[in-house]
Design a protein around this motif. Structure first.
Motif, PDB file in Angstrom:
ATOM      1  N   LEU A 183       1.002  -1.202   0.018  1.00 27.82           N
ATOM      2  CA  LEU A 183      -0.109  -0.037   0.134  1.00 27.82           C
ATOM      3  C   LEU A 183       1.020   1.219  -0.036  1.00 27.82           C
ATOM      4  CD1 LEU A 183      -2.537  -0.768   2.803  1.00 27.82           C
ATOM      5  CD2 LEU A 183      -2.763  -1.430   0.408  1.00 27.82           C
ATOM      6  N   TRP A 184       0.471   2.373  -0.702  1.00 29.14           N
ATOM      7  CA  TRP A 184       1.221   3.613  -0.696  1.00 29.14           C
ATOM      8  C   TRP A 184       0.175   4.575  -0.332  1.00 29.14           C
ATOM      9  CZ3 TRP A 184       5.541   5.305   0.420  1.00 29.14           C
ATOM     10  CH2 TRP A 184       6.062   6.561   0.213  1.00 29.14           C
ATOM     11  N   GLN A 185       0.339   5.364   0.489  1.00 26.71           N
ATOM     12  CA  GLN A 185      -0.407   6.623   0.980  1.00 26.71           C
ATOM     13  C   GLN A 185       0.458   7.610   0.656  1.00 26.71           C
ATOM     14  OE1 GLN A 185      -1.961   7.173   4.768  1.00 26.71           O
ATOM     15  NE2 GLN A 185      -2.558   9.301   4.538  1.00 26.71           N
ATOM     16  N   GLY A 186       0.232   8.393  -0.591  1.00 25.84           N
ATOM     17  CA  GLY A 186       1.085   9.415  -1.034  1.00 25.84           C
ATOM     18  C   GLY A 186       1.223  10.841  -0.424  1.00 25.84           C
ATOM     19  N   ARG A 187       2.382  11.426  -0.101  1.00 23.49           N
ATOM     20  CA  ARG A 187       2.226  12.690   0.821  1.00 23.49           C
ATOM     21  C   ARG A 187       2.883  13.583  -0.398  1.00 23.49           C
ATOM     22  NH1 ARG A 187       3.293  10.534   6.730  1.00 23.49           N
ATOM     23  NH2 ARG A 187       1.104  10.142   7.134  1.00 23.49           N
ATOM     24  N   THR A 188       4.553  13.815  -0.421  1.00 23.05           N
ATOM     25  CA  THR A 188       4.820  14.453  -1.299  1.00 23.05           C
ATOM     26  C   THR A 188       5.093  13.880  -2.333  1.00 23.05           C
ATOM     27  OG1 THR A 188       7.111  13.913  -0.493  1.00 23.05           O
ATOM     28  CG2 THR A 188       6.274  15.827   0.506  1.00 23.05           C
ATOM     29  N   PHE A 189       5.070  12.534  -2.425  1.00 25.94           N
ATOM     30  CA  PHE A 189       5.328  11.791  -3.589  1.00 25.94           C
ATOM     31  C   PHE A 189       4.087  10.766  -3.852  1.00 25.94           C
ATOM     32  CE2 PHE A 189       6.787   7.676  -5.828  1.00 25.94           C
ATOM     33  CZ  PHE A 189       7.173   8.193  -6.801  1.00 25.94           C
ATOM     34  N   PRO A 190       3.402  11.119  -4.841  1.00 29.38           N
ATOM     35  CA  PRO A 190       2.027  10.320  -5.158  1.00 29.38           C
ATOM     36  C   PRO A 190       1.939   8.936  -5.781  1.00 29.38           C
ATOM     37  CG  PRO A 190       2.129  11.913  -6.769  1.00 29.38           C
ATOM     38  CD  PRO A 190       3.397  12.156  -5.698  1.00 29.38           C
TER      39      PRO A 190
END
Length: 254
Positions: free
Chosen positions: A121-128
């Motif tokens: 899973l990836w919850q993007g912040r500065t990198f989407p």
């Protein structure tokens, strides 16, 4: 795939865990034209981001443990990694790592589905996530090999809300009806011995030429180039360190 930007529930990133980072950089740079940039911070563990032009398309990194297989991993986007991680456990999967922050770039989870296929899973912040999809050298499709297709459908639709369609007995995954991947489910008694897994497919301009280039560079063609009826021209390859991936002709709709 019909998605062209990272969205919650859709594939947003792929990364390779390899036994020889330098060799993997050379192989994929030659095959896909990637420009690889390694994060020099000690805590980044030689994490290397591959680019096409200015767009990030994938990552390569050393395996953290020698016991782990050399393999590509697929990450799916989420708006809340903690909530999705709980849903994975409740639906019969298993969370192995996280949720954990990765610097200021996002929040990360490694998990298994009930059949044993690993995903992230990836919850993007500065990198989407990836900045390019479906173009030569970038991700364009993901495919699940499952032992129990019905159980996989129940799990992924529960966790991600995916739409499910079929085409010539092939299950297709989608977000809001926009297909991004599929599933091959082995029939009872027909197990290949290959563990359940997610396989990324990268778009290329010419499947036959890419297969020839991969084998010339020390890779192996597990599935020689073939044109799928009413589908794309594809091949399945293995890099010199043992990671498997697919390629398909970019002009074809998977």
């Amino acid at each position: 795939m019909k998605l062209d930007v990272p969205v919650p529930g859709g594939p947003c990133w792929v990364e390779l865990g390899t036994s020889d980072l330098a060799a993997a950089r050379r192989f994929y740079a030659e095959l896909f034209g990637w420009r690889c940039v390694t994060d020099e911070r000690t805590e980044a563990g030689c994490y290397t981001v591959a680019h096409l032009g200015e767009s990030a398309v994938a990552a390569l990194a050393p395996r953290h443990q020698e016991s782990r297989p050399v393999a590509w991993s697929v990450s799916f986007g989420t708006s809340d990694a903690d909530v999705t991680a709980r849903m994975i456990e409740e639906a019969g999967g298993k969370v192995l790592v996280g949720p954990m922050d990765v610097f200021d770039t996002g929040r990360f989870v490694v998990a298994y589905d009930p059949g044993g296929a690993a995903f992230q899973l990836w919850q993007g912040r500065t990198f989407p996530g990836a900045g390019l999809f479906n173009a030569p050298g970038s991700l364009g499709w993901v495919e699940l090999l499952a032992r129990d297709g019905a159980r996989a459908v129940t799990f992924y639709t529960t966790v991600f809300g995916w739409t499910v369609g079929t085409s010539e007995h092939y299950t297709r995954w989608g977000v809001g009806g926009l297909d991004f991947g599929g599933m091959v489910a082995e029939e009872e008694g027909q197990a290949s011995g290959v563990p359940p897994h997610w396989l990324p497919y990268f778009a290329v301009a010419d499947v036959d030429a890419s297969t020839a280039a991969a084998t010339a560079a020390g890779g192996v063609a597990l599935c020689r180039p073939v044109s799928v009826p009413d589908g794309p021209r594809i091949a399945v390859l293995r890099d010199p360190q043992g990671a498997e991936f697919g390629v398909y002709r970019a002009e074809d709709e998977p």
